[in-house]
Motif scaffolding. Sequence first.
Motif, PDB file in Angstrom:
ATOM      1  N   LEU A  68      -5.777   5.022 -51.274  1.00 21.36           N
ATOM      2  CA  LEU A  68      -5.092   5.152 -52.559  1.00 21.36           C
ATOM      3  C   LEU A  68      -6.055   4.901 -53.718  1.00 21.36           C
ATOM      4  O   LEU A  68      -6.854   3.959 -53.667  1.00 21.36           O
ATOM      5  CB  LEU A  68      -3.935   4.151 -52.657  1.00 21.36           C
ATOM      6  CG  LEU A  68      -2.792   4.346 -51.664  1.00 21.36           C
ATOM      7  CD1 LEU A  68      -1.751   3.240 -51.813  1.00 21.36           C
ATOM      8  CD2 LEU A  68      -2.139   5.713 -51.858  1.00 21.36           C
ATOM      9  N   PRO A  69      -5.964   5.737 -54.774  1.00 19.94           N
ATOM     10  CA  PRO A  69      -6.815   5.475 -55.935  1.00 19.94           C
ATOM     11  C   PRO A  69      -6.407   4.146 -56.559  1.00 19.94           C
ATOM     12  O   PRO A  69      -5.232   3.805 -56.592  1.00 19.94           O
ATOM     13  CB  PRO A  69      -6.512   6.647 -56.880  1.00 19.94           C
ATOM     14  CG  PRO A  69      -5.253   7.243 -56.405  1.00 19.94           C
ATOM     15  CD  PRO A  69      -5.075   6.887 -54.961  1.00 19.94           C
ATOM     16  N   GLY A  70      -7.370   3.393 -57.016  1.00 23.98           N
ATOM     17  CA  GLY A  70      -7.049   2.105 -57.639  1.00 23.98           C
ATOM     18  C   GLY A  70      -7.045   0.954 -56.659  1.00 23.98           C
ATOM     19  O   GLY A  70      -6.775  -0.190 -57.044  1.00 23.98           O
ATOM     20  N   ARG A  78      -1.094   7.971 -60.638  1.00 27.17           N
ATOM     21  CA  ARG A  78      -1.560   8.842 -61.734  1.00 27.17           C
ATOM     22  C   ARG A  78      -2.378   8.040 -62.743  1.00 27.17           C
ATOM     23  O   ARG A  78      -3.364   8.513 -63.285  1.00 27.17           O
ATOM     24  CB  ARG A  78      -0.363   9.530 -62.414  1.00 27.17           C
ATOM     25  CG  ARG A  78       0.154  10.691 -61.566  1.00 27.17           C
ATOM     26  CD  ARG A  78       1.085  11.597 -62.339  1.00 27.17           C
ATOM     27  NE  ARG A  78       2.428  11.039 -62.352  1.00 27.17           N
ATOM     28  CZ  ARG A  78       3.073  10.659 -63.448  1.00 27.17           C
ATOM     29  NH1 ARG A  78       2.515  10.782 -64.632  1.00 27.17           N
ATOM     30  NH2 ARG A  78       4.283  10.171 -63.375  1.00 27.17           N
ATOM     31  N   TRP A  79      -1.943   6.793 -62.951  1.00 28.37           N
ATOM     32  CA  TRP A  79      -2.672   5.907 -63.885  1.00 28.37           C
ATOM     33  C   TRP A  79      -4.092   5.675 -63.370  1.00 28.37           C
ATOM     34  O   TRP A  79      -5.063   5.777 -64.115  1.00 28.37           O
ATOM     35  CB  TRP A  79      -1.903   4.581 -64.007  1.00 28.37           C
ATOM     36  CG  TRP A  79      -2.560   3.563 -64.882  1.00 28.37           C
ATOM     37  CD1 TRP A  79      -2.436   3.438 -66.242  1.00 28.37           C
ATOM     38  CD2 TRP A  79      -3.425   2.500 -64.454  1.00 28.37           C
ATOM     39  NE1 TRP A  79      -3.173   2.365 -66.682  1.00 28.37           N
ATOM     40  CE2 TRP A  79      -3.792   1.766 -65.617  1.00 28.37           C
ATOM     41  CE3 TRP A  79      -3.924   2.088 -63.224  1.00 28.37           C
ATOM     42  CZ2 TRP A  79      -4.621   0.657 -65.564  1.00 28.37           C
ATOM     43  CZ3 TRP A  79      -4.758   0.985 -63.175  1.00 28.37           C
ATOM     44  CH2 TRP A  79      -5.093   0.283 -64.336  1.00 28.37           C
ATOM     45  N   ALA A  80      -4.223   5.403 -62.073  1.00 27.30           N
ATOM     46  CA  ALA A  80      -5.552   5.121 -61.495  1.00 27.30           C
ATOM     47  C   ALA A  80      -6.413   6.382 -61.493  1.00 27.30           C
ATOM     48  O   ALA A  80      -7.613   6.328 -61.787  1.00 27.30           O
ATOM     49  CB  ALA A  80      -5.397   4.563 -60.086  1.00 27.30           C
ATOM     50  N   GLU A  81      -5.797   7.528 -61.186  1.00 27.95           N
ATOM     51  CA  GLU A  81      -6.566   8.784 -61.175  1.00 27.95           C
ATOM     52  C   GLU A  81      -7.104   9.093 -62.574  1.00 27.95           C
ATOM     53  O   GLU A  81      -8.235   9.531 -62.738  1.00 27.95           O
ATOM     54  CB  GLU A  81      -5.685   9.940 -60.673  1.00 27.95           C
ATOM     55  CG  GLU A  81      -5.577   9.931 -59.155  1.00 27.95           C
ATOM     56  CD  GLU A  81      -4.538  10.924 -58.634  1.00 27.95           C
ATOM     57  OE1 GLU A  81      -4.486  11.099 -57.414  1.00 27.95           O
ATOM     58  OE2 GLU A  81      -3.772  11.492 -59.449  1.00 27.95           O
ATOM     59  N   ALA A  82      -6.256   8.852 -63.577  1.00 27.08           N
ATOM     60  CA  ALA A  82      -6.671   9.148 -64.953  1.00 27.08           C
ATOM     61  C   ALA A  82      -7.834   8.244 -65.379  1.00 27.08           C
ATOM     62  O   ALA A  82      -8.721   8.662 -66.110  1.00 27.08           O
ATOM     63  CB  ALA A  82      -5.492   8.964 -65.905  1.00 27.08           C
ATOM     64  N   LEU A 115     -11.881   2.377 -63.786  1.00 24.75           N
ATOM     65  CA  LEU A 115     -11.165   1.309 -63.077  1.00 24.75           C
ATOM     66  C   LEU A 115     -12.040   0.072 -62.906  1.00 24.75           C
ATOM     67  O   LEU A 115     -11.574  -1.058 -63.051  1.00 24.75           O
ATOM     68  CB  LEU A 115     -10.698   1.797 -61.699  1.00 24.75           C
ATOM     69  CG  LEU A 115      -9.440   2.661 -61.696  1.00 24.75           C
ATOM     70  CD1 LEU A 115      -9.253   3.305 -60.327  1.00 24.75           C
ATOM     71  CD2 LEU A 115      -8.209   1.835 -62.066  1.00 24.75           C
ATOM     72  N   GLU A 116     -13.307   0.316 -62.587  1.00 25.19           N
ATOM     73  CA  GLU A 116     -14.214  -0.815 -62.412  1.00 25.19           C
ATOM     74  C   GLU A 116     -14.351  -1.592 -63.736  1.00 25.19           C
ATOM     75  O   GLU A 116     -14.281  -2.832 -63.754  1.00 25.19           O
ATOM     76  CB  GLU A 116     -15.586  -0.320 -61.912  1.00 25.19           C
ATOM     77  CG  GLU A 116     -16.581  -1.420 -61.582  1.00 25.19           C
ATOM     78  CD  GLU A 116     -16.022  -2.519 -60.662  1.00 25.19           C
ATOM     79  OE1 GLU A 116     -15.199  -2.208 -59.779  1.00 25.19           O
ATOM     80  OE2 GLU A 116     -16.400  -3.691 -60.846  1.00 25.19           O
ATOM     81  N   ALA A 117     -14.473  -0.849 -64.834  1.00 31.39           N
ATOM     82  CA  ALA A 117     -14.581  -1.506 -66.149  1.00 31.39           C
ATOM     83  C   ALA A 117     -13.288  -2.257 -66.466  1.00 31.39           C
ATOM     84  O   ALA A 117     -13.316  -3.384 -66.989  1.00 31.39           O
ATOM     85  CB  ALA A 117     -14.870  -0.454 -67.214  1.00 31.39           C
ATOM     86  N   TYR A 118     -12.159  -1.655 -66.130  1.00 31.78           N
ATOM     87  CA  TYR A 118     -10.856  -2.291 -66.381  1.00 31.78           C
ATOM     88  C   TYR A 118     -10.730  -3.595 -65.595  1.00 31.78           C
ATOM     89  O   TYR A 118     -10.308  -4.626 -66.115  1.00 31.78           O
ATOM     90  CB  TYR A 118      -9.757  -1.300 -65.966  1.00 31.78           C
ATOM     91  CG  TYR A 118      -8.345  -1.763 -66.252  1.00 31.78           C
ATOM     92  CD1 TYR A 118      -7.755  -1.541 -67.500  1.00 31.78           C
ATOM     93  CD2 TYR A 118      -7.588  -2.399 -65.275  1.00 31.78           C
ATOM     94  CE1 TYR A 118      -6.456  -1.939 -67.762  1.00 31.78           C
ATOM     95  CE2 TYR A 118      -6.287  -2.803 -65.533  1.00 31.78           C
ATOM     96  CZ  TYR A 118      -5.728  -2.572 -66.778  1.00 31.78           C
ATOM     97  OH  TYR A 118      -4.434  -2.976 -67.034  1.00 31.78           O
ATOM     98  N   ARG A 119     -11.156  -3.562 -64.331  1.00 26.28           N
ATOM     99  CA  ARG A 119     -11.091  -4.784 -63.496  1.00 26.28           C
ATOM    100  C   ARG A 119     -12.015  -5.865 -64.051  1.00 26.28           C
ATOM    101  O   ARG A 119     -11.662  -7.031 -64.081  1.00 26.28           O
ATOM    102  CB  ARG A 119     -11.461  -4.452 -62.040  1.00 26.28           C
ATOM    103  CG  ARG A 119     -10.344  -3.723 -61.300  1.00 26.28           C
ATOM    104  CD  ARG A 119     -10.623  -3.658 -59.802  1.00 26.28           C
ATOM    105  NE  ARG A 119     -11.724  -2.765 -59.479  1.00 26.28           N
ATOM    106  CZ  ARG A 119     -11.585  -1.488 -59.117  1.00 26.28           C
ATOM    107  NH1 ARG A 119     -10.377  -0.954 -59.007  1.00 26.28           N
ATOM    108  NH2 ARG A 119     -12.637  -0.749 -58.846  1.00 26.28           N
TER     109      ARG A 119
END
Length: 185
Positions: A114-116, A150-154, A160-164
């Motif tokens: 799964l993405p994310g 969809r949120w993770a794909e976008a 995602l790495e920056a968000y984490r």
Amino acid sequence: MGSVTNELSPQLHAFIARQHVFFMATAPLHGGHVNLSPKGRDAFRVLDPKRVAYLDLTGSGNETSAHLLENGRITIMFCAFEGPPLILRLYGAGRAVLKGTAAWEELAPRFPDLPGARQIIVVDLTRVQTSCGYGVPTMEFRAERDKIIRWAEAKGDVGLEAYRQEKNLRSIDGLPTALGQDAKQ
Ligand SMILES: Cc1cc2nc3c(=O)[nH]c(=O)nc-3n(C[C@H](O)[C@H](O)[C@H](O)COP(=O)(O)O)c2cc1C
């Protein structure tokens, strides 16, 4: 009516496999906020009768990881919304398994890609408790929401790495998460 054991029977394993949602609760040792999170999708696995795991996806908080790093305590709850009533509580000691580790390589193939995906929470069970579930309403499952996917794909892998790195290194009480600890090494 209810029962207490220290491992999952094949019947309880089958019950878990039918559920679409479960809840996990953790808390810091010395005050602070008790966390309770709902989780869904095909992300929960019984690894053996005394060990379970959950594929955790990126979100704005990372409470479970921080509390497990501090004290390991976790309770996971399933309840029957369809079929015969039942509440199942799994008590145990958990830890977060991060990408790039041997444990991740071993566990990740058991889950959908799964993405994310953020971490795998692994829990060694110390108490497996059922109760009647008569107070839980019946509800029909309609569909998974695809919003988190969809949120993770976008966001994409880099986003995602920056968000984490921005949001997932500490709990709301300031305790380090496994990701936060990893970032320091
Ligand atoms: C895209 C996205 C999806 C989320 N999904 C969940 C979820 O399924 N369950 C939940 O408790 N919180 C969800 N959240 C909210 C936070 O991530 C929440 O603070 C976090 O789940 C708490 O930490 P825990 O997941 O370690 O319990 C989501 C947030 C975002 C941005």
